[in-house]
Design an enzyme around this catalytic site. Structure first.
Site, PDB file in Angstrom:
ATOM      1  N   GLY A  19      53.574  86.802  13.923  1.00  0.00           N
ATOM      2  CA  GLY A  19      53.752  86.064  15.176  1.00  0.00           C
ATOM      3  C   GLY A  19      53.045  84.719  15.121  1.00  0.00           C
ATOM      4  N   GLY A  21      51.246  81.784  17.743  1.00  0.00           N
ATOM      5  CA  GLY A  21      50.739  81.552  19.097  1.00  0.00           C
ATOM      6  C   GLY A  21      50.258  80.129  19.265  1.00  0.00           C
ATOM      7  N   GLY A  22      49.814  79.834  20.486  1.00  0.00           N
ATOM      8  CA  GLY A  22      49.329  78.496  20.782  1.00  0.00           C
ATOM      9  C   GLY A  22      48.013  78.190  20.095  1.00  0.00           C
ATOM     10  N   MET A  23      47.215  79.238  19.787  1.00  0.00           N
ATOM     11  CA  MET A  23      45.909  79.026  19.191  1.00  0.00           C
ATOM     12  C   MET A  23      45.883  79.442  17.720  1.00  0.00           C
ATOM     13  SD  MET A  23      42.209  80.632  20.313  1.00  0.00           S
ATOM     14  CE  MET A  23      42.601  82.296  19.765  1.00  0.00           C
ATOM     15  N   ASN A  25      47.993  81.849  14.315  1.00  0.00           N
ATOM     16  CA  ASN A  25      49.130  82.575  13.764  1.00  0.00           C
ATOM     17  C   ASN A  25      48.639  83.912  13.230  1.00  0.00           C
ATOM     18  OD1 ASN A  25      50.821  80.363  14.266  1.00  0.00           O
ATOM     19  ND2 ASN A  25      50.306  79.427  12.298  1.00  0.00           N
ATOM     20  N   LYS A  41      44.533  87.199  11.795  1.00  0.00           N
ATOM     21  CA  LYS A  41      44.744  86.089  12.738  1.00  0.00           C
ATOM     22  C   LYS A  41      44.033  84.862  12.185  1.00  0.00           C
ATOM     23  CE  LYS A  41      44.943  86.635  17.220  1.00  0.00           C
ATOM     24  NZ  LYS A  41      44.647  86.824  18.652  1.00  0.00           N
ATOM     25  N   ASP A 135      43.551  88.375  30.479  1.00  0.00           N
ATOM     26  CA  ASP A 135      44.969  88.177  30.155  1.00  0.00           C
ATOM     27  C   ASP A 135      45.634  89.522  29.866  1.00  0.00           C
ATOM     28  OD1 ASP A 135      47.312  86.794  29.787  1.00  0.00           O
ATOM     29  OD2 ASP A 135      46.911  86.289  27.697  1.00  0.00           O
TER      30      ASP A 135
END
Length: 677
Positions: A19, A21-23, A25, A41, A135
């Protein structure tokens, strides 16, 4: 993006992308040492130089690594590859909860409670460690093939003692699951997470979120102003007590919500009980909080004609008054000084004050030049930390050693004064060094009163979870069993112990007829819950099946629709999965390697004396070899030096056949034994 095949940190080989993400991968990787798949991550390349993003990435690693729970994704390693921060986590091969709800909705209410209980148990532990997720949403909850949930993505989690980021003007998280106070940029508390949990529970029951809209702002306004849509209007079969759990968790005012996730879990566990069938709908004690009104930029209400006339009249009046005031305006201070006959005296005093202020400022500047800021040496080795402090012009003070669950042995936990403090050059700085995580023996609390047992374990640093169970032998309130056996040495702050507590003898079943529902394709746990709820005795048989998933009910006897009395026996057949499936047995072998100090012989000039001198510096050379389904005896499993007695716990994975363990110390085999199932 990182290319496939790249060896990250000289240990994790990238296999695929999971995946983006904004912050960061997330990649699927293989741990080449332990030969297992992991999720890695990695901070995005374009964000490496952003200190706020990097701090958030480090905060996620710290928050998650401090939480050890079966329903929270485990952090296995944190590292840096050529300036690129990364975090290694356990790999969960399964869908997220959002996909699971979409593919399986509507869910059985027993299954809803089973899933929600796992989520609540994990959040309760996080809150106990003062970590707020901020979140919580189905997309951040993964499910493995056994149906167990794993909460992930603590990227915007925040510790309650971090006051600088607990309250923020920026909105973070997903608006469909955010509390009203969170969308307003207000104070984020544990009750904010509980609101999100209530929305997740709503979605588990109904298959969709309560509020939708064309824009995030429209959705946020609905959360703040509109009541949660009634679940029972859409599905009258949902008990009022279960809907009340949703209503209380999603109350607009945080004071009306559950005080803790544990309290919500306790209420949820009894929501399907017959004794609560006539429960009235939940009504909050406080109304909707509309104190804060958002004014959109550029919005200006249109004034009426009368208001325009009044404004014009006021402007005319103000203009006339201004003209009058100018005529009677007093002279300024400097005009007064200039007109005074002693004006030169005033000028002299002013000049003296200016010179005095400049001298004072320069003196302060010289003082500041003699001061330096304490550098940050946290998580550095002792030698590296001392060098860095001395190069900064500081002296090394007292070196203190203490246990730490988050900092490796031999590395710096903190300094006194703290990093960033301004001190004089030559000031001594005390260093606190980690001596590793402390191990504690688990006490025996079986047959003790639960409150006393829980206090005993919590005082030692353990997290305690309670599960209730009827017992014919153990009195009510006493512990029936504990999830970790007494005498086992573990790290308390990373360990959760579940205590099974007696509810006393089970209630005598009432003589009433029950119409059996279809249990086919139910999980074994759901079937057991159904039997418990209706006072039935469940007899379980197992058989292999090519069509029915392992752990699910194949058939039942008596048949569906049969009316039976409470206390009757219902026989179910549970699938063992395909017959050719081999059962994997996991065994942990624990042993201790004793440290042997080198012998000294002054008359020995041989090479043995040189080897003894070398080993006395590095310690005993220990090599461990294991054989199981994942490892070969020809390859070294662990290679290290020890300077004191050290205990090891080695996991073995055995499908068929036996394993083997061999331990070599300084070239001599000291342990060689077979490991059987």
């Amino acid at each position: 993006m990182i290319d496939k095949g790249y060896l990250l940190g000289e240990r994790y080989r990238i296999l695929d992308t999971l995946g983006e993400g904004g912050m960061a991968n997330v990649y699927l990787a293989e741990d080449i040492i332990l030969q297992r798949k992991v999720a890695v991550k990695v901070l995005r390349l374009d964000l490496q130089k952003d200190p706020q993003i990097e701090a958030r990435f480090q905060r996620e690693a710290l928050a998650t690594s401090e939480l050890s729970h079966p329903n929270i994704i485990s952090v296995l390693d944190v590292g840096n590859d050529q300036g690129l921060p990364y975090m290694v986590m356990e790999y969960v091969n399964g869908p997220d909860l959002k996909d699971y709800i979409r593919d399986n909705s509507p869910l059985d209410l027993h299954e809803v409670i089973r899933i929600m209980n796992q989520i609540l148990s994990a959040v309760a532990l996080a809150h106990k460690h003062n970590v707020i997720h901020r979140d919580l949403k189905p997309q951040n909850i993964l499910m493995d093939k056994r149906g167990n949930v794993k909460i992930a993505d603590f990227g915007i989690a925040v510790a309650l003692n971090q006051s600088s980021i607990t309250q923020t003007n920026s909105v973070m998280g997903s608006v469909h699951y955010m509390s009203p106070e969170q969308t307003r940029g207000g104070l984020v508390t544990k009750q904010s997470d509980i609101y999100s949990l209530g929305i997740i529970l709503y979605e588990l029951i109904t298959g969709k979120v309560p509020f939708n809209g064309d824009t995030p702002v429209a959705i946020a306004l609905k959360h703040a102003q509109e009541p949660i849509p009634s679940i029972r209007k859409k599905d009258p079969d949902v008990p009022q007590a279960l809907e009340n759990v949703v209503l209380k968790a999603t109350a607009k005012d945080p004071r009306d919500r559950y005080a803790s996730a544990q309290e919500m879990k306790a209420d949820l566990d009894t929501s399907l009980d017959f004794s609560r069938k006539d429960e009235p709908p939940f009504v909050p004690n406080h109304g909707v909080n509309n104190d804060e009104t958002i004014i959109l930029p550029g919005f200006k209400p249109k004034e009426s004609d009368s208001e325009e006339k009044d404004e014009k009249k006021d402007l005319d009046s103000e203009e006339n008054n201004t003209k009058k005031n100018k005529a009677s305006e007093k002279p300024s201070f400097w005009q007064t000084v200039k007109n005074h006959k002693w004006w030169f005296v005033f000028i002299g005093i002013a000049a003296f004050l200016i010179v005095f202020i400049m001298i004072f400022a320069l003196s302060g500047k010289n003082n500041n030049e003699n001061k330096i800021r304490v550098p940050d040496v946290t998580n550095l080795s002792e030698g590296t930390a001392k060098d860095k402090l001395e190069k900064a012009g500081l002296e090394i003070g007292e070196v203190i050693r203490k246990h730490s669950d988050s900092i490796d042995a031999g590395k710096v936990i903190e300094t006194k004064p703290s990093p960033g403090d301004s001190v004089k050059k030559g000031r001594s700085v005390d260093i606190i060094i980690s001596s590793g995580a402390g191990m504690t023996k688990v006490p025996d609390v079986v047959r003790e009163n639960y409150e006393l047992a829980a206090d005993k374990l919590e005082n030692l640093g353990f997290d305690v979870i309670r599960e209730n169970q009827y017992s014919m032998e153990i009195p009510e309130g006493q512990v029936i069993s504990q999830s970790i056996a007494a005498g086992v040495e573990v790290k308390p702050k990373q360990t959760t112990i579940t205590l099974v507590v007696s509810q006393g003898k089970p209630p005598r079943p009432k003589k009433s007829l029950i119409t059996l529902k279809d249990l086919k394709n139910y999980s074994l746990k759901s079937a057991q819950d159904y039997a418990k709820e209706h006072g039935l005795t469940l007899q379980i048989n197992q058989e292999y099946s090519e069509d029915v998933e392992k752990g699910m009910v194949i058939s039942m006897q008596p048949k569906v629709g049969t009316r039976v009395e409470r206390g009757s026996t219902v026989t179910i057949v549970v699938s063992k999965g395909p017959k050719e499936e081999q059962k994997v047995t996991n065994i942990t072998k624990t042993f201790t390697v004793d440290y042997v100090a080198p012998t000294k012989d002054e008359n020995d000039d041989s090479d043995n004396k040189k080897m003894d001198e070398k080993s006395s510096g590095e310690g005993n050379h220990v090599q461990i070899y294991i054989k199981d389904d994942d490892h070969s005896l020809g390859n070294i499993y662990r290679d290290l030096y020890i300077k004191h007695d050290m205990s090891f716990s080695i996991p073995f994975s055995l499908k068929e056949g036996d394993g083997q363990l061999r331990v070599v110390r300084d070239g001599q085999t000291i342990l060689n034994e077979k490991v059987t199932k």
